[in-house]
Design an enzyme around this catalytic site. Sequence first.
Site, short mmCIF file in Angstrom:
data_model
loop_
_atom_site.label_atom_id
_atom_site.label_comp_id
_atom_site.label_asym_id
_atom_site.label_seq_id
_atom_site.Cartn_x
_atom_site.Cartn_y
_atom_site.Cartn_z
N ASP A 1 7.91 0.84 -7.42
CA ASP A 1 6.84 0.65 -7.91
C ASP A 1 6.54 1.80 -9.09
O ASP A 1 7.32 2.82 -8.78
CB ASP A 1 5.70 0.38 -7.20
CG ASP A 1 4.38 -0.13 -7.80
OD1 ASP A 1 4.48 -0.61 -9.14
OD2 ASP A 1 3.33 -0.67 -7.38
N ARG B 1 9.10 -2.63 -10.91
CA ARG B 1 8.01 -3.38 -11.84
C ARG B 1 8.57 -3.02 -13.24
O ARG B 1 8.50 -3.72 -14.23
CB ARG B 1 6.89 -2.49 -11.50
CG ARG B 1 5.76 -2.78 -12.41
CD ARG B 1 4.33 -2.42 -11.88
NE ARG B 1 3.98 -1.12 -12.34
CZ ARG B 1 3.02 -0.34 -12.08
NH1 ARG B 1 1.92 -1.14 -11.40
NH2 ARG B 1 3.01 0.82 -12.34
N ASP C 1 2.85 -1.27 1.60
CA ASP C 1 2.59 -0.59 0.15
C ASP C 1 2.42 1.00 0.58
O ASP C 1 2.81 1.34 1.93
CB ASP C 1 1.41 -1.17 -0.28
CG ASP C 1 1.24 -0.95 -1.67
OD1 ASP C 1 1.80 -0.05 -2.21
OD2 ASP C 1 0.78 -1.96 -2.41
N ASP D 1 0.60 -6.06 -12.23
CA ASP D 1 -0.93 -6.08 -11.59
C ASP D 1 -1.50 -7.16 -12.45
O ASP D 1 -2.56 -7.06 -13.16
CB ASP D 1 -1.77 -4.74 -11.84
CG ASP D 1 -0.89 -3.62 -11.08
OD1 ASP D 1 -0.15 -3.92 -9.90
OD2 ASP D 1 -0.92 -2.60 -11.05
N HIS E 1 0.21 -11.08 -2.90
CA HIS E 1 0.00 -9.70 -3.02
C HIS E 1 -1.43 -9.39 -3.23
O HIS E 1 -2.07 -10.38 -4.19
CB HIS E 1 1.01 -8.79 -3.79
CG HIS E 1 1.08 -7.37 -3.84
ND1 HIS E 1 0.64 -6.84 -2.88
CD2 HIS E 1 0.98 -6.56 -4.89
CE1 HIS E 1 0.44 -5.36 -3.00
NE2 HIS E 1 0.72 -5.16 -4.36
N ASP F 1 2.24 1.70 -17.38
CA ASP F 1 1.56 1.14 -16.20
C ASP F 1 0.09 0.72 -16.84
O ASP F 1 -0.79 1.54 -17.02
CB ASP F 1 1.29 2.13 -15.14
CG ASP F 1 0.51 1.83 -14.24
OD1 ASP F 1 0.03 0.89 -14.00
OD2 ASP F 1 0.33 2.64 -13.12
#
Length: 929
Positions: free
Chosen positions: A529, A588, A416, A604, A662, A270
Site C-alpha cells: 500500500d 495500490r 493491515d 480508498d 475491506h 494518495d
Amino acid sequence: MATFTARMAPLLVVGLALCLSGTWAVDKGNFKTCEQSAFCKRQRALKPGESPYRALLETMELTNTRLTLQLINDNNKVRLLLELYRLQGNITRVKINELKPLKPRYEVPDVLIREPTTEPLSVLSQDENGVVLSLGVESQRVIISARPFRLDIMEGSDVLMSLNSRGLLAFEHLRMRKDTQADPEAEKKEEADPANQAETTKEEEEKVEDGMWEETFKSHTDSKPNGPSAVSLDFSLPGVEHVYGIPEHADTLRLKTTDNGDPYRLYNLDVFQYELYNPMALYGSVPVMVAHSAQRTTGIFWLNAAETWVDISSNTAGKTVFGKMLDYVQGSSETPQTDVRWISESGIIDVFIMLGPTPKDVFSQYASLTGTQSFPPLASLGYHQCRWNYNDQEDVKSVDAGFDEHDIPYDFIWLDIEHTDGKRYFTWDPHKFATPKEMLQGLMDKKRKMVAIVDPHIKVDSNYKIHNEIRTLGFYVKNKDGGDYEGWCWPGSASYPDFTRADMRAWWASMFAYDQYEGTMENLYTWNDMNEPSVFNGPEVTMHKDAMHGSWEHRDLHNLYGLYVQMATAEGLIQRSGGVERPFVLTRAFFAGSQRIGAVWTGDNAAEWDHLKISIPMCLSMGLVGISFCGADIGGFFKSPSTELLVRWYQAGAYQPFYRAHAHLDTPRREPWLFGPENTALIREAVRQRYTFLPYWYQLFYRAHVTGEPVMRPLWVEYPQDLATFALEDEYLIGRDLLVHPVVEEGARGVTAYLPGKDEVWFDVHTFQKHNGAQNLYIPVTMSSIPVFQHGGSIIPRKLRVRRSSTCMEHDPYTLYVALNLQRTADGELYIDDGHTFNYEKKEFIYRKLTFANKVLSSVNLAPDAKFTTDSWIERIIVLGASKPSKVTLKTADGQEKQLEFDFDASMSVLTVRKPGMNAGADWTVTFQ
C-alpha cells in the site's frame, strides 16, 4: 489505506484516524489542477495551428530496422531526432528526442518485456514535400510530410491516425539558466553549436517566471535544476467517437472530452476519499488509450513515467442524437473525429501505435510489449476478508471461526499496518501477534491463507534492522542536497528505499526469506500500500519531484515507483520458495507492466451507491490496458454501508476479478454475519456463487496470462460492431460467455440489461430461462437477485460442492453447463493444474476443449504434450435449451460405452445427465440420441 492531510502533525496521525468520520471528503486543494501545474499550463496555452517543426528530409537514414530523420524548430533552430520503427504484430513506434541534449533525457526502463522485434520499412516514394513508407501490412503506409512536420498512418485511402496534424508537437529542450551564475564553459558550448541549442529568444526569456526554473505549490517549492523539459504531441483519430483506458480515474468507461475542464491526469497520488466522475489523478497510471469504432480498434501507448496530462476533444461532442440525425438527413460530410493530446513533464516522446484492427489484436499487441497478466494462485481468486485492522491473534481466530460457523467460504484473511511493531514492516507486534507462526499454522490446517501489509516507507529508527541496513547500503532515495530523503508517513519520520535500483530490489526481495522475515510461513502473502509513494507532508501528499534516484530526478520516473515496489516484493515471495510458488502481491500504485506482477484494487472508496457503480468502469478500464486482476473494497473503505448496499456489493463483487471486503479503522465491524440471519444468507449465497465459478475464473486467468485478453471486459470487445454496447458500463462480460448486470441502485425493483447479438441467445444462470439477443430485457429483482446470463453456444465448467476454501475443493467433481444455440456449435474450455506453483510452465497441466455439435458432447486434449493428472471427475452435465433424447450414451477413450441416467424438464428445456463419472482429464464423448 488513506492519508489524512498533507499538513498533519506527525503525532496526530493516530488521533486523526479515529475522529475523521464526519469529515471524509477529498481536499481538492491538496492536488494540482492543470492551471497550477506550470508545464501543463504552459503547454495547454499552445493552440492548434501551424507547427514550427519541419522535417529535414535530407537527413533521412533508412536501415533494416529503423528510419531516422531530423526535425527542426524554425522558431529557435533546435533540432530533434525522429526515429520510426515498424514492429512485429502491426505496431508502429515513434521516438522523438533532442538531437544533442545538454545531458541525457530519461527513457523508461523495465516496462517493455524485451526490445521489440522490428520489421523492415521500405520507401514507396519521396519528393521535397515528404516521404511515403510501406508498413508491409496489406496497403498500410506511413506518410511523413516535411513542412510542417506531420505523420499520417494510412490503410488504403483511410487515414487511421495522424500525428502533429494540429501542430501541437512541443519539445522543451534542456538549456542553461540565463539569469544565474551558470558554468560559463557549458554556456559557451551550448551557444557554439547551432544544431544543439540556439540563443534564447526574447520570447523565451519573458516566460522564465512561468514556473520554468522553480515552482511553488502551497508550502512546497520544486527547485527544477534542469529547467523546462516538457514534451507534447497530438494524435487525430478520424472515424472515432469512443476512446477508453488511461486509468486510473474514477470516471466513466468511455473517456469524456476535456475542452471545458482539466485534462485527464496521470500522476500516482494518495487521494483521500476520491471524488467520482472527474479526471483527477489517482493511485495508478497506465498511459495507454484504446480507440474503438465499428470499423476498427487501435491503441496508443505513451511510454513516459513523468506527470502526464491527456486532453481529448471531438468534433461530435455535445451533439444531440437529433443533431446527429439532422447531419445524416442533410448529408453532412463531417467524419467523426477524436483528437488526443499527451503532455508529459520530462523524458522523451516514445509512443507505440497499435493498429489492431480488432480489439483482441490490440490486446495482443500491447501484451507483446509489456507482458500479460500474471497467472495468480487459484486461491487468490476466492474471497478475501480484510479490515484495518484485525486486533490480535485472538481476533483473527474468532473471525476465521465465524466463517465456519456461518458456512461462508473464504481463502485469505488480511492484516493491515497495526499488526507490526510500531509500523516497522517485516515485524510483528510483540503483544498482539506474539506467535505469528501458530496463527498461520491454524489457518494452514484449514487450508487457508493470510496477507500482511508491507509498505515502502521505512521508519527512521536506529534500533530498526531494516532501516539500518538500507541506510548503510546507501539505498534510500536522496533529497536534492544529497542526504537521505525523509517524509512523514504511518511510522512518523520515514525514508523511502530507491526501488529503481536493481540492487535495492534484490536486497528487498531477500528480506522475505523465512529466516529474515521472522514468523512467516508459506501461506503468508503480501500487500503493498502507500506506494505512489505517499508522503503525508510532501507536495500533493507525495515525494518531492527534485528528490534524486541516482542521477535522475524523481519527476522523471514518479509513476514507476509503485511498479518497482510490487516487482521487488513479488520477487521476494518467489525466491523464498526456491522459485517454485507463484506469488500473490496486491498493489495500490501501478504503471504499464504492473499486470505481469499481481493484483490491483481501486483504493480508498466509500460506502456509497455511486462508489459501487464506479467500480465497474474502473475495473473495465484497467482490463482494457492489460490489468485483469482488479477489484474494489466490498462495502466501501470509508463510512458504513447500509445493509442493502453491503449485500448488493457482495453480489457485484462476486462477479469481479479480485474479491475482497475491506473497511476503515473507524468503521463498525462488518463481517458477513453481523447483519441478521437473512442478510447473512444473502451474502453467503453470493460468496458461494463465486466459488462455484472458480474453474471458469481460473481458466480465464490462464487465457489472460497466455493471450493478454481481459478477464472482465466491456461488451464491445465481443460485439465490436454493435453501437449499443460502446458506452455501456453497468454491465459487462466475464470472458466471452458470462454477462453480468449487477444491481447497483438503492431500492431497485428491476434492472434493464442489454443482451447483445441478433442471432444470439442468453440463459439466466439461476432460472435457466432463455432470452433472445439484441434486446433490452427488463428483469424484476429481489434482494437475492444477481442478474447473470450464460451465452448460448458455450460450455462452462463449475464446481457445485462449495467447501470452506478453494483448496478444500481441489479434488471435487465438475458440473458442465452446456448452453445451446441451435445456430452453432457450443464450446468451452477446462483448465486444471496444481493451482499454486510455476509447474504449469513445465507443461504440468490439463487443458481441454469441450464441444457440443450434432448432438455429441466431447472433451478433446488441447495440449497433448502437457502432463498432469487430476482426481476430479464429471459428476453432472446440464444442457440448457435442449430437446428430450431417447437415450444418452457415454463412450470413453478405451472404447467402453454405457447408458447414462438423465432427467428432462420440458417446461424449461433443461436436460440433466447424472453421474457420468468420467475423469476430468480424459478423452470422452456423450451422445444424445
